[in-house]
Write a protein that holds these residues in place. Structure first.
Motif, short mmCIF file in Angstrom:
data_model
loop_
_atom_site.label_atom_id
_atom_site.label_comp_id
_atom_site.label_asym_id
_atom_site.label_seq_id
_atom_site.Cartn_x
_atom_site.Cartn_y
_atom_site.Cartn_z
N ALA A 38 1.48 3.80 -3.08
CA ALA A 38 0.29 3.28 -2.41
C ALA A 38 -0.08 1.97 -3.09
CB ALA A 38 -0.87 4.28 -2.51
N VAL A 39 -0.12 0.89 -2.32
CA VAL A 39 -0.31 -0.44 -2.88
C VAL A 39 -1.41 -1.16 -2.12
CG1 VAL A 39 2.03 -0.68 -3.79
CG2 VAL A 39 1.56 -1.29 -1.40
N ARG A 40 -1.79 -2.32 -2.64
CA ARG A 40 -2.90 -3.05 -2.04
C ARG A 40 -2.57 -4.54 -2.00
NH1 ARG A 40 -7.24 -3.66 -7.09
NH2 ARG A 40 -6.90 -5.90 -7.22
N GLY A 41 -3.35 -5.28 -1.18
CA GLY A 41 -3.25 -6.73 -1.18
C GLY A 41 -1.94 -7.24 -0.66
N GLU A 42 -1.38 -8.25 -1.33
CA GLU A 42 -0.15 -8.88 -0.84
C GLU A 42 1.02 -8.74 -1.80
OE1 GLU A 42 1.32 -13.38 0.34
OE2 GLU A 42 -0.57 -12.63 1.16
N ASP A 43 0.82 -9.08 -3.07
CA ASP A 43 1.96 -9.09 -4.00
C ASP A 43 2.55 -7.70 -4.17
OD1 ASP A 43 3.69 -10.52 -5.91
OD2 ASP A 43 2.68 -9.30 -7.41
N SER A 44 1.70 -6.69 -4.47
CA SER A 44 2.23 -5.34 -4.67
C SER A 44 2.77 -4.76 -3.37
CB SER A 44 1.14 -4.42 -5.25
OG SER A 44 0.02 -4.35 -4.41
N PHE A 45 2.23 -5.20 -2.23
CA PHE A 45 2.71 -4.77 -0.93
C PHE A 45 4.18 -5.17 -0.73
CE2 PHE A 45 2.57 -5.87 3.84
CZ PHE A 45 2.98 -4.61 4.22
N VAL A 46 4.48 -6.42 -1.05
CA VAL A 46 5.87 -6.89 -0.92
C VAL A 46 6.78 -6.19 -1.92
CG1 VAL A 46 7.38 -8.90 -1.18
CG2 VAL A 46 5.20 -9.12 0.03
N ARG A 47 6.31 -6.01 -3.15
CA ARG A 47 7.16 -5.38 -4.16
C ARG A 47 7.46 -3.92 -3.80
NH1 ARG A 47 9.19 -9.83 -6.16
NH2 ARG A 47 10.17 -8.59 -7.81
N ALA A 48 6.51 -3.26 -3.15
CA ALA A 48 6.75 -1.87 -2.74
C ALA A 48 7.81 -1.81 -1.65
CB ALA A 48 5.45 -1.24 -2.24
N GLN A 49 7.90 -2.82 -0.82
CA GLN A 49 8.95 -2.84 0.20
C GLN A 49 10.32 -3.02 -0.43
OE1 GLN A 49 7.75 -5.16 3.85
NE2 GLN A 49 5.84 -5.33 2.68
N TRP A 50 10.41 -3.83 -1.47
CA TRP A 50 11.69 -4.00 -2.17
C TRP A 50 12.07 -2.74 -2.95
CZ3 TRP A 50 13.43 -7.29 0.69
CH2 TRP A 50 12.92 -8.57 0.89
N ALA A 51 11.10 -1.85 -3.21
CA ALA A 51 11.41 -0.60 -3.90
C ALA A 51 12.16 0.38 -3.01
CB ALA A 51 10.12 0.05 -4.41
N ALA A 52 12.15 0.13 -1.69
CA ALA A 52 12.86 0.99 -0.72
C ALA A 52 12.39 2.44 -0.81
CB ALA A 52 14.37 0.90 -0.93
N ARG A 53 11.10 2.61 -0.90
CA ARG A 53 10.48 3.92 -0.89
C ARG A 53 9.38 3.95 0.17
NH1 ARG A 53 14.39 5.35 -3.38
NH2 ARG A 53 14.49 6.17 -5.50
N PRO A 54 9.07 5.12 0.75
CA PRO A 54 7.92 5.19 1.65
C PRO A 54 6.67 4.67 0.95
CG PRO A 54 9.19 7.21 1.75
CD PRO A 54 9.75 6.42 0.61
N LEU A 55 5.81 3.99 1.72
CA LEU A 55 4.66 3.34 1.10
C LEU A 55 3.42 3.45 1.97
CD1 LEU A 55 4.68 -0.51 1.54
CD2 LEU A 55 6.43 0.89 2.61
#
Length: 380
Positions: A272-289
């Motif tokens: 679970a992420v917020r904003g913009e930077d962590s949002f993009v990094r969570a997508q590169w993690a290749a995990r449900p978010l």
């Protein structure tokens, strides 16, 4: 791409604690490391920056960090020569004296407004277009995005390869987590939670606590802690605190550097992420978010949320699409989360496979730093 002996200035005013500075700090380092550019990063709030870069001297007006010249944005702007490329991050207003310096250059600089990330269709038509002029200096729109015709997403060279190797190594994950004081049970679902204040949190926590599957919730220090304290019935949550309620273990983590945060996202089953930077990094993690988007007036942010969801769920079965979309919308509305979380858990294997496919699809685009450099090359 040709070598460029150029100077770049990036201006950042800190609005959302870590999102603005997180993006610009990551971009500045990548331009230096991968494109050999001379980069100055002008920041108006070094206290916020210190959380991402603990080595920073918050009293210094000028210093070097990881190859980037970091400058404190002064109240009284001194005479400063304008760079070859000027990036105003997130529509921040440049100092008038600096704008005059841009106009005084024999060859005007490339001036770009690096805008907020969006999946809305209209940004493709606006990306790269000229905006306003200051005297004879032209400004251009530059939009990060998720589709062809945009500026792409920040992604360092070799990032996905490093992530894949890390996720294939249980030992590497175990050593990293233990370094943060995390002792993960083998059968526990590991979730990271980085979010703004949210009235829907209590219902989500209750559902996880009553689940038959144990959950270990990792919460970096941040704005969500007050909601967490209310649910736990405690005060003063800080890094190192661990609380257990039935099937749910809640652990507070210290705020970590960006590279460590990547490893945290890569280690978790759900982020679970917020904003913009962590949002993009969570997508590169290749995990449900789960994304907590920054709230804007008149609920404009909900249009952006829906635009991303419409693109993200393509390829999912209708049931899985409805489950993850319902979870996101409930979270961003501060509504009850229990039923949506249980529906999401029913489609876990499909959502995991989809997250991996989405990551690979986005990686087919040029990364944001490379797209900015190519824009400059085309401009000159």
């Amino acid at each position: 791409m040709p070598e460029l002996n150029t100077r770049w200035d990036i201006f950042c005013t800190v609005v959302d604690n870590f999102g603005d500075i997180g993006v610009t700090w990551r971009l500045a380092r990548q331009l230096v490391a991968e494109h050999s550019l001379k980069v100055r990063l002008w920041i108006d709030d070094l206290h916020a920056f210190e959380r991402l870069c603990p080595d920073i001297d918050i009293e210094a007006s000028q210093q070097w960090q990881q190859g980037v010249e970091v400058c404190k944005w002064p109240t009284d702007w001194p005479p400063t020569e304008a760079a070859d490329v000027v990036i105003a991050a997130f529509a921040c207003q440049l100092p008038s004296a600096y704008m005059d310096a841009m106009a005084e250059r024999e060859k005007p600089p490339l001036w770009m407004n690096l805008d907020y990330l969006s999946a809305e269709d209209w940004i493709v038509g606006c990306h790269g277009l000229p905006s306003v002029k200051y005297k004879h200096v032209q400004k251009y729109f530059f939009f990060p995005g998720f589709q062809e015709g945009t500026g792409g997403l920040l992604r360092e060279k070799g990032l996905l390869e490093r992530r894949w190797q890390f996720q294939q190594s249980p030992q590497a994950q175990r050593e990293f987590l233990q370094g943060l004081g995390i002792d993960r049970a083998e059968d526990a679902l590991l979730i990271s939670l980085f979010a703004y204040e949210n009235s829907g949190l209590a219902s989500w926590l209750e559902t996880m606590a009553s689940d038959s599957t144990p959950t270990h919730l990792l919460v970096p220090e941040g704005r969500i802690l007050a909601d967490l304290e209310r649910w736990l019935g405690v005060d003063g949550l800080a890094a190192g605190a661990v609380h257990v309620r039935d099937a749910l273990t809640v652990q507070i983590l210290p705020f970590v550097r960006q590279d460590q945060y990547d490893l945290l996202l890569w280690s978790c089953d759900f982020n679970a992420v917020r904003g913009e930077d962590s949002f993009v990094r969570a997508q590169w993690a290749a995990r449900p978010l789960l994304w907590h988007i920054y709230q804007q007036e008149e609920d404009v942010h909900l249009d952006k949320l829906d635009a991303f969801l419409e693109r993200y769920v393509q390829g999912l079965t209708p049931a899985a699409s409805e489950a993850i979309s319902g979870l996101w919308r409930a979270w961003n509305a501060g509504e009850t989360m229990g039923d949506h979380w249980q529906s999401t858990r029913k489609h876990w294997p499909e959502l995991q496979k989809h997250a991996d496919a989405w990551c690979l699809e986005q990686a087919l685009q040029a990364d944001l730093a490379a797209a900015l450099v190519q824009f400059y090359v085309n401009w000159i």
